[in-house]
Design a protein around this motif. Sequence first.
Motif, PDB file in Angstrom:
ATOM      1  N   VAL A 217       0.850  -1.186   0.000  1.00 36.16           N
ATOM      2  CA  VAL A 217       0.000   0.000   0.000  1.00 36.16           C
ATOM      3  C   VAL A 217       0.891   1.243   0.000  1.00 36.16           C
ATOM      4  O   VAL A 217       1.845   1.320   0.771  1.00 36.16           O
ATOM      5  CB  VAL A 217      -0.912   0.027   1.246  1.00 36.16           C
ATOM      6  CG1 VAL A 217      -1.859   1.226   1.195  1.00 36.16           C
ATOM      7  CG2 VAL A 217      -1.702  -1.270   1.367  1.00 36.16           C
ATOM      8  N   GLY A 218       0.580   2.200  -0.864  1.00 32.47           N
ATOM      9  CA  GLY A 218       1.317   3.453  -0.854  1.00 32.47           C
ATOM     10  C   GLY A 218       1.240   4.107   0.514  1.00 32.47           C
ATOM     11  O   GLY A 218       0.163   4.173   1.115  1.00 32.47           O
ATOM     12  N   LEU A 219       2.378   4.588   1.028  1.00 34.03           N
ATOM     13  CA  LEU A 219       2.435   5.140   2.371  1.00 34.03           C
ATOM     14  C   LEU A 219       2.465   6.660   2.313  1.00 34.03           C
ATOM     15  O   LEU A 219       3.492   7.262   2.019  1.00 34.03           O
ATOM     16  CB  LEU A 219       3.685   4.629   3.100  1.00 34.03           C
ATOM     17  CG  LEU A 219       3.869   5.060   4.554  1.00 34.03           C
ATOM     18  CD1 LEU A 219       2.719   4.554   5.422  1.00 34.03           C
ATOM     19  CD2 LEU A 219       5.206   4.565   5.086  1.00 34.03           C
ATOM     20  N   PRO A 220       1.335   7.317   2.598  1.00 34.50           N
ATOM     21  CA  PRO A 220       1.338   8.792   2.621  1.00 34.50           C
ATOM     22  C   PRO A 220       2.238   9.319   3.731  1.00 34.50           C
ATOM     23  O   PRO A 220       2.451   8.649   4.751  1.00 34.50           O
ATOM     24  CB  PRO A 220      -0.132   9.144   2.890  1.00 34.50           C
ATOM     25  CG  PRO A 220      -0.907   7.918   2.522  1.00 34.50           C
ATOM     26  CD  PRO A 220      -0.011   6.776   2.855  1.00 34.50           C
ATOM     27  N   GLN A 221       2.751  10.510   3.546  1.00 33.65           N
ATOM     28  CA  GLN A 221       3.598  11.123   4.576  1.00 33.65           C
ATOM     29  C   GLN A 221       2.799  11.302   5.866  1.00 33.65           C
ATOM     30  O   GLN A 221       1.700  11.840   5.862  1.00 33.65           O
ATOM     31  CB  GLN A 221       4.118  12.474   4.083  1.00 33.65           C
ATOM     32  CG  GLN A 221       5.090  12.353   2.925  1.00 33.65           C
ATOM     33  CD  GLN A 221       5.063  13.562   2.018  1.00 33.65           C
ATOM     34  OE1 GLN A 221       4.013  14.175   1.820  1.00 33.65           O
ATOM     35  NE2 GLN A 221       6.208  13.904   1.448  1.00 33.65           N
ATOM     36  N   GLY A 222       3.365  10.823   6.959  1.00 30.83           N
ATOM     37  CA  GLY A 222       2.735  10.994   8.263  1.00 30.83           C
ATOM     38  C   GLY A 222       1.522  10.128   8.510  1.00 30.83           C
ATOM     39  O   GLY A 222       0.787  10.352   9.479  1.00 30.83           O
ATOM     40  N   ALA A 223       1.272   9.126   7.658  1.00 30.26           N
ATOM     41  CA  ALA A 223       0.084   8.283   7.822  1.00 30.26           C
ATOM     42  C   ALA A 223       0.180   7.423   9.075  1.00 30.26           C
ATOM     43  O   ALA A 223       1.275   7.062   9.523  1.00 30.26           O
ATOM     44  CB  ALA A 223      -0.095   7.388   6.596  1.00 30.26           C
ATOM     45  N   PHE A 224      -0.982   7.083   9.635  1.00 29.35           N
ATOM     46  CA  PHE A 224      -1.014   6.215  10.820  1.00 29.35           C
ATOM     47  C   PHE A 224      -0.616   4.798  10.440  1.00 29.35           C
ATOM     48  O   PHE A 224      -1.024   4.269   9.407  1.00 29.35           O
ATOM     49  CB  PHE A 224      -2.415   6.197  11.442  1.00 29.35           C
ATOM     50  CG  PHE A 224      -2.525   5.204  12.571  1.00 29.35           C
ATOM     51  CD1 PHE A 224      -2.032   5.521  13.828  1.00 29.35           C
ATOM     52  CD2 PHE A 224      -3.093   3.955  12.366  1.00 29.35           C
ATOM     53  CE1 PHE A 224      -2.109   4.600  14.868  1.00 29.35           C
ATOM     54  CE2 PHE A 224      -3.180   3.035  13.400  1.00 29.35           C
ATOM     55  CZ  PHE A 224      -2.680   3.360  14.658  1.00 29.35           C
ATOM     56  N   LEU A 225       0.162   4.190  11.315  1.00 29.59           N
ATOM     57  CA  LEU A 225       0.593   2.808  11.144  1.00 29.59           C
ATOM     58  C   LEU A 225       0.721   2.209  12.529  1.00 29.59           C
ATOM     59  O   LEU A 225       1.162   2.890  13.466  1.00 29.59           O
ATOM     60  CB  LEU A 225       1.949   2.783  10.426  1.00 29.59           C
ATOM     61  CG  LEU A 225       2.496   1.446   9.934  1.00 29.59           C
ATOM     62  CD1 LEU A 225       1.608   0.868   8.840  1.00 29.59           C
ATOM     63  CD2 LEU A 225       3.926   1.633   9.422  1.00 29.59           C
ATOM     64  N   GLN A 226       0.321   0.957  12.715  1.00 27.54           N
ATOM     65  CA  GLN A 226       0.506   0.320  14.014  1.00 27.54           C
ATOM     66  C   GLN A 226       1.973   0.389  14.398  1.00 27.54           C
ATOM     67  O   GLN A 226       2.862   0.274  13.563  1.00 27.54           O
ATOM     68  CB  GLN A 226       0.024  -1.132  13.979  1.00 27.54           C
ATOM     69  CG  GLN A 226      -1.466  -1.304  13.766  1.00 27.54           C
ATOM     70  CD  GLN A 226      -2.315  -0.757  14.910  1.00 27.54           C
ATOM     71  OE1 GLN A 226      -1.838  -0.591  16.033  1.00 27.54           O
ATOM     72  NE2 GLN A 226      -3.584  -0.465  14.631  1.00 27.54           N
ATOM     73  N   ALA A 227       2.247   0.561  15.685  1.00 23.70           N
ATOM     74  CA  ALA A 227       3.596   0.870  16.146  1.00 23.70           C
ATOM     75  C   ALA A 227       4.605  -0.232  15.866  1.00 23.70           C
ATOM     76  O   ALA A 227       5.785   0.039  15.616  1.00 23.70           O
ATOM     77  CB  ALA A 227       3.570   1.178  17.643  1.00 23.70           C
ATOM     78  N   THR A 228       4.177  -1.487  15.921  1.00 22.09           N
ATOM     79  CA  THR A 228       5.071  -2.607  15.641  1.00 22.09           C
ATOM     80  C   THR A 228       4.373  -3.579  14.694  1.00 22.09           C
ATOM     81  O   THR A 228       3.152  -3.734  14.733  1.00 22.09           O
ATOM     82  CB  THR A 228       5.468  -3.372  16.920  1.00 22.09           C
ATOM     83  OG1 THR A 228       4.318  -4.066  17.435  1.00 22.09           O
ATOM     84  CG2 THR A 228       6.000  -2.443  17.997  1.00 22.09           C
ATOM     85  N   ALA A 229       5.159  -4.247  13.868  1.00 22.90           N
ATOM     86  CA  ALA A 229       4.598  -5.285  13.004  1.00 22.90           C
ATOM     87  C   ALA A 229       4.069  -6.437  13.850  1.00 22.90           C
ATOM     88  O   ALA A 229       3.053  -7.066  13.524  1.00 22.90           O
ATOM     89  CB  ALA A 229       5.661  -5.780  12.017  1.00 22.90           C
ATOM     90  N   ASP A 230       4.753  -6.733  14.948  1.00 23.16           N
ATOM     91  CA  ASP A 230       4.343  -7.796  15.860  1.00 23.16           C
ATOM     92  C   ASP A 230       2.983  -7.481  16.485  1.00 23.16           C
ATOM     93  O   ASP A 230       2.086  -8.335  16.543  1.00 23.16           O
ATOM     94  CB  ASP A 230       5.412  -7.943  16.941  1.00 23.16           C
ATOM     95  CG  ASP A 230       4.966  -8.796  18.104  1.00 23.16           C
ATOM     96  OD1 ASP A 230       5.128 -10.025  18.015  1.00 23.16           O
ATOM     97  OD2 ASP A 230       4.460  -8.238  19.111  1.00 23.16           O
ATOM     98  N   GLY A 231       2.814  -6.247  16.968  1.00 21.41           N
ATOM     99  CA  GLY A 231       1.532  -5.860  17.551  1.00 21.41           C
ATOM    100  C   GLY A 231       0.423  -5.852  16.521  1.00 21.41           C
ATOM    101  O   GLY A 231      -0.714  -6.236  16.811  1.00 21.41           O
ATOM    102  N   GLU A 232       0.748  -5.405  15.315  1.00 20.81           N
ATOM    103  CA  GLU A 232      -0.239  -5.428  14.234  1.00 20.81           C
ATOM    104  C   GLU A 232      -0.743  -6.841  13.989  1.00 20.81           C
ATOM    105  O   GLU A 232      -1.950  -7.080  13.842  1.00 20.81           O
ATOM    106  CB  GLU A 232       0.390  -4.866  12.965  1.00 20.81           C
ATOM    107  CG  GLU A 232      -0.530  -4.911  11.748  1.00 20.81           C
ATOM    108  CD  GLU A 232       0.208  -4.461  10.503  1.00 20.81           C
ATOM    109  OE1 GLU A 232       0.564  -5.329   9.676  1.00 20.81           O
ATOM    110  OE2 GLU A 232       0.436  -3.246  10.368  1.00 20.81           O
ATOM    111  N   GLU A 233       0.174  -7.800  13.960  1.00 18.75           N
ATOM    112  CA  GLU A 233      -0.217  -9.195  13.735  1.00 18.75           C
ATOM    113  C   GLU A 233      -1.139  -9.701  14.837  1.00 18.75           C
ATOM    114  O   GLU A 233      -2.130 -10.395  14.567  1.00 18.75           O
ATOM    115  CB  GLU A 233       1.031 -10.073  13.649  1.00 18.75           C
ATOM    116  CG  GLU A 233       0.750 -11.529  13.341  1.00 18.75           C
ATOM    117  CD  GLU A 233       2.009 -12.369  13.223  1.00 18.75           C
ATOM    118  OE1 GLU A 233       1.883 -13.603  13.091  1.00 18.75           O
ATOM    119  OE2 GLU A 233       3.118 -11.792  13.265  1.00 18.75           O
TER     120      GLU A 233
END
Length: 389
Positions: A217-233
């Motif tokens: 997914v294209g990542l806009p500047q300053g976009a929200f993202l879960q803090a860790t890939a592990d937590g996202e999973e």
Amino acid sequence: MSERVVRIAARGDGVTTSGRYVPLAAPGDVVDEAGAVTPGRHHATPPCRHFPECGGCQLQHVDDEAYRAYLVDRVAGALAAQSVSIPEIRPSHLSPPRSRRRATLKAMGGAVGFNAAASHRIVDMRECHILRPELFALVAPLRRLLKGRAEATLTLADQGVDLLLGGVAADDLAAAESFGAFAANHQLARLSLDDGYGAQTRWEPVPVTITLGGVAVGLPQGAFLQATADGEEALVDAVREAVGDAATVADLFAGLGTFALALGARIYAAEASRDAAQALKVAAGAAGQPVFVEHRDLYRQPLDPAELDRFGAVVLDPPRAGAEAQVERLATSRVPRIAYVSCNPATFARDAKRLAAGGYRLDWVRPVGQFRWSVHVELAASFSRVALA
């Protein structure tokens, strides 16, 4: 008279049997009348030289067992404050050290790091046990680059580190060339500058993406993202369980598609950020995913019961303010299942109370500690409809 610390308060202080608050105390510690602390079995040696001065962590002095219990207590306490029946609260999931893939650091006078606790003073970061190594590797170079007051937002994207510098301008050719050289030398995925009038890309060899649910997914500047890939999973797994086999799902506050792209169902995704909604729409279309995206502000225009009743499940992942307006409509809908992801136990509990009044049962909650050693609590929860009030 000495007394024992029995729990950790919301802001990280230890609390004794008499209700006394003791900084940097862990459950099981013994505190004497003068405030001296004798460590107990849950008292840990902080791994970082900057603790407790640095405001990035508040709980490095407690072991993982006590930290997991703290996360559970925060959720249970918030629900109890709203008189919501405490459901099954599952064991807390903790992201490992050095797993944070996004952070905002401050810079001033050659110092780069997090602010000191309850202060605007910057703790000059010489080590960090929460950031991904790829992010920490840029701290020393940023110290040399940034001499005035600035803010550095670092995000680990698919192509490397996406760096957004706030309060910084390239006013002439020499400055522009120096920033370009910095980006090239440190193999940045993207370098953007924001001088107060919006972010401007200065370096981006290839389009920057973040992979969600197997889709770039294209990542806009300053976009929200879960803090860790592990937590996202961990959150994605919980949401999958909560929505079950629903064939059609509404993903509300969808962001870039963390859940929409991972559920394997027909998805309606609503998101208030135009850039995020457009990025999700383009990525889902390119991947052939059945995701219909609408740019929609759910605070001003929540889905009404007639719209909601088309779905077999709803996913909510609102900002810290919660989803009060949308929950009011959900409480009178006939949606069978709701998965609620929250970064604020207090607003989650408020919304849970309204859903319960509308005939939903809170089945279970799983706390997630993505912000390792901090007092920040996230969670995923499952609701199911019992009766329409």
